[in-house]
Design an enzyme around this catalytic site. Structure first.
Site, PDB file in Angstrom:
ATOM      1  N   SER A   1       0.790  -1.239   0.000  1.00 21.20           N
ATOM      2  CA  SER A   1       0.000   0.000   0.000  1.00 21.20           C
ATOM      3  C   SER A   1       0.819   1.285   0.000  1.00 21.20           C
ATOM      4  CB  SER A   1      -0.945   0.013   1.197  1.00 21.20           C
ATOM      5  OG  SER A   1      -2.004  -0.867   0.959  1.00 21.20           O
TER       6      SER A   1
ATOM      7  N   LYS B   1       0.204   3.588  -2.818  1.00 19.47           N
ATOM      8  CA  LYS B   1      -1.015   4.406  -2.967  1.00 19.47           C
ATOM      9  C   LYS B   1      -0.728   5.905  -3.108  1.00 19.47           C
ATOM     10  CE  LYS B   1      -4.056   0.847  -1.169  1.00 19.47           C
ATOM     11  NZ  LYS B   1      -4.398   0.078   0.026  1.00 19.47           N
TER      12      LYS B   1
ATOM     13  N   TYR C   1      -3.526  -2.898 -10.362  1.00 22.53           N
ATOM     14  CA  TYR C   1      -3.452  -2.691  -8.910  1.00 22.53           C
ATOM     15  C   TYR C   1      -2.513  -3.708  -8.249  1.00 22.53           C
ATOM     16  CZ  TYR C   1      -4.762  -2.704  -4.006  1.00 22.53           C
ATOM     17  OH  TYR C   1      -4.706  -2.680  -2.631  1.00 22.53           O
TER      18      TYR C   1
ATOM     19  N   TYR D   1      -4.519   3.791   7.943  1.00 23.65           N
ATOM     20  CA  TYR D   1      -5.886   3.223   8.019  1.00 23.65           C
ATOM     21  C   TYR D   1      -6.557   3.582   9.351  1.00 23.65           C
ATOM     22  CZ  TYR D   1      -3.183   0.417   4.775  1.00 23.65           C
ATOM     23  OH  TYR D   1      -2.324   0.018   3.806  1.00 23.65           O
TER      24      TYR D   1
ATOM     25  N   VAL E   1       1.396  -3.885   3.733  1.00 28.03           N
ATOM     26  CA  VAL E   1       1.440  -5.202   4.387  1.00 28.03           C
ATOM     27  C   VAL E   1       2.726  -5.987   4.076  1.00 28.03           C
ATOM     28  CG1 VAL E   1      -1.041  -5.507   4.731  1.00 28.03           C
ATOM     29  CG2 VAL E   1       0.005  -6.248   2.583  1.00 28.03           C
TER      30      VAL E   1
HETATM   31  N1  GLN Z   1      -1.920  -5.630  -1.940  1.00 30.45           N
HETATM   32  C1  GLN Z   1      -2.511  -5.460  -0.649  1.00 30.45           C
HETATM   33  C2  GLN Z   1      -4.006  -5.683  -0.703  1.00 30.45           C
HETATM   34  O1  GLN Z   1      -4.623  -5.207  -1.570  1.00 30.45           O
HETATM   35  C3  GLN Z   1      -2.199  -4.092  -0.113  1.00 30.45           C
HETATM   36  C4  GLN Z   1      -2.796  -3.851   1.259  1.00 30.45           C
HETATM   37  C5  GLN Z   1      -1.888  -3.135   2.207  1.00 30.45           C
HETATM   38  O2  GLN Z   1      -0.701  -3.027   2.012  1.00 30.45           O
HETATM   39  N2  GLN Z   1      -2.447  -2.689   3.292  1.00 30.45           N
HETATM   40  O3  GLN Z   1      -4.574  -6.344   0.124  1.00 30.45           O
END
Ligand code: GLN
Length: 305
Positions: free
Chosen positions: A61, A64, A189, A241, A259
């Protein structure tokens, strides 16, 4: 400063064992929970590093804010804001809106999955392959590292198992927020999340946001300063988040987690920070990474509040 970083890593090392490596993307389960690294790039050009700062991991993420920057560069603020809103969700990154209420673009936030999937459709390109290539190019430019590529195994692993993201994309399509083929959009994505970086890359990217759009080495303007203000504000309110409030109080700088275990932190006008430790807390944020940042923020008075 180097000594301080070494000291903080030693102090926080026990926390690496308290988090859990992500397993919902099977390939990420191979991450080594013992890894812990940090890279700090300061506005005077000096950099400091400690631990496993050279080790590569998938950006997840943390891509993003880069997606958002490219969407802004391609379309301008008004267009992007009308399609993906800016209100914090206060919800987990993969939260699904299944109320009867119509899903509107102002319910989306670019720092959570649904908003990020929608943003893939805002990137310019003749097909989704070209759109992804342009995102990869921007990532390389911001990091000052032309060798950045994707981790194909992680991409395929998430493509095979990412059905919650598939559900989110279909929901967006149902409400006509996206029009393109769901699998094409998701490929973009998932590839975006699979970009392979290290702590230094994240520090360099974060530095461009700290310096309001300037290149870390050359001082060249990479994007308008108003886009840095836009992205930094959203990072502050939603970058971690449903842990963003606590992070604002305990650390107090714009930041984005992934993550894969990475955190990119932005200390406006002062520094870009990249941290890596794959053990995650219950909200999907690097547990030891947050501990390190909390201590660094206190020692160096980093909070912007
Ligand atoms: N590729 C992960 C997902 O879509 C990214 C989520 C994250 O890093 N929080 O679940």
């Amino acid at each position: 400063m180097e000594e301080l970083l070494e000291e903080l890593l030693e102090e926080c090392r026990p926390y690496t064992q308290q988090g859990n490596v992500a397993t919902y993307i099977p390939e990420l389960a191979k991450g080594d929970p013992n890894d812990l690294g940090i890279y700090v790039l300061r506005s005077d050009g000096r950099h400091y590093q400690a631990g496993d700062y050279k080790k590569c991991f998938t950006i997840q993420s943390v891509v993003k804010p880069i997606l958002l920057l490219l969407a802004l560069l391609d379309n301008g603020e008004e267009y992007v804001r009308a399609r993906v809103g800016v209100e914090a969700t206060g919800k987990p990154f993969d939260a699904i809106n299944v109320t009867d209420q119509t899903l509107l673009s102002e319910h989306l936030n670019p720092m959570v999955n649904m908003g990020a999937i929608a943003m893939c459709t805002l990137i310019k390109g003749s097909d989704y392959n070209e759109r992804f290539q342009r995102l990869l190019e921007l990532t390389r430019t911001l990091a000052g590292n032309p060798n950045i590529g994707i981790n194909e195994d992680v991409f395929l692993s998430e493509k095979r198992t990412g059905n919650k993201n598939r559900a989110l994309a279909f929901l967006l399509k149902n409400y006509n927020i996206i029009q393109d083929d769901v699998e094409d959009v998701l490929d973009c994505y998932f590839k975006a999340c699979s970009i392979s970086v290290n702590s230094k890359d994240l520090a360099n990217i974060g530095f461009t946001l700290a310096s309001r759009g300037k290149h870390p080495q050359t001082d060249e303007r990479l994007y308008p300063s108003q886009y840095a203000h836009y992205v930094n504000a959203i990072l502050t309110t939603c970058g971690m988040y449903d842990g963003s409030g606590e992070f604002a109080v305990n650390v107090g700088v714009p930041a984005k987690s992934g993550v894969g275990g990475g955190i990119m932190a932005v200390v406006p006008t002062r520094m870009g920070i990249g941290i890596f430790s794959p053990g995650l807390d219950a909200k999907g944020n690097s547990l030891a990474g947050i501990q390190v940042l909390q201590r660094l923020a206190k020692r160096m008075y980093l909070s912007i509040f």
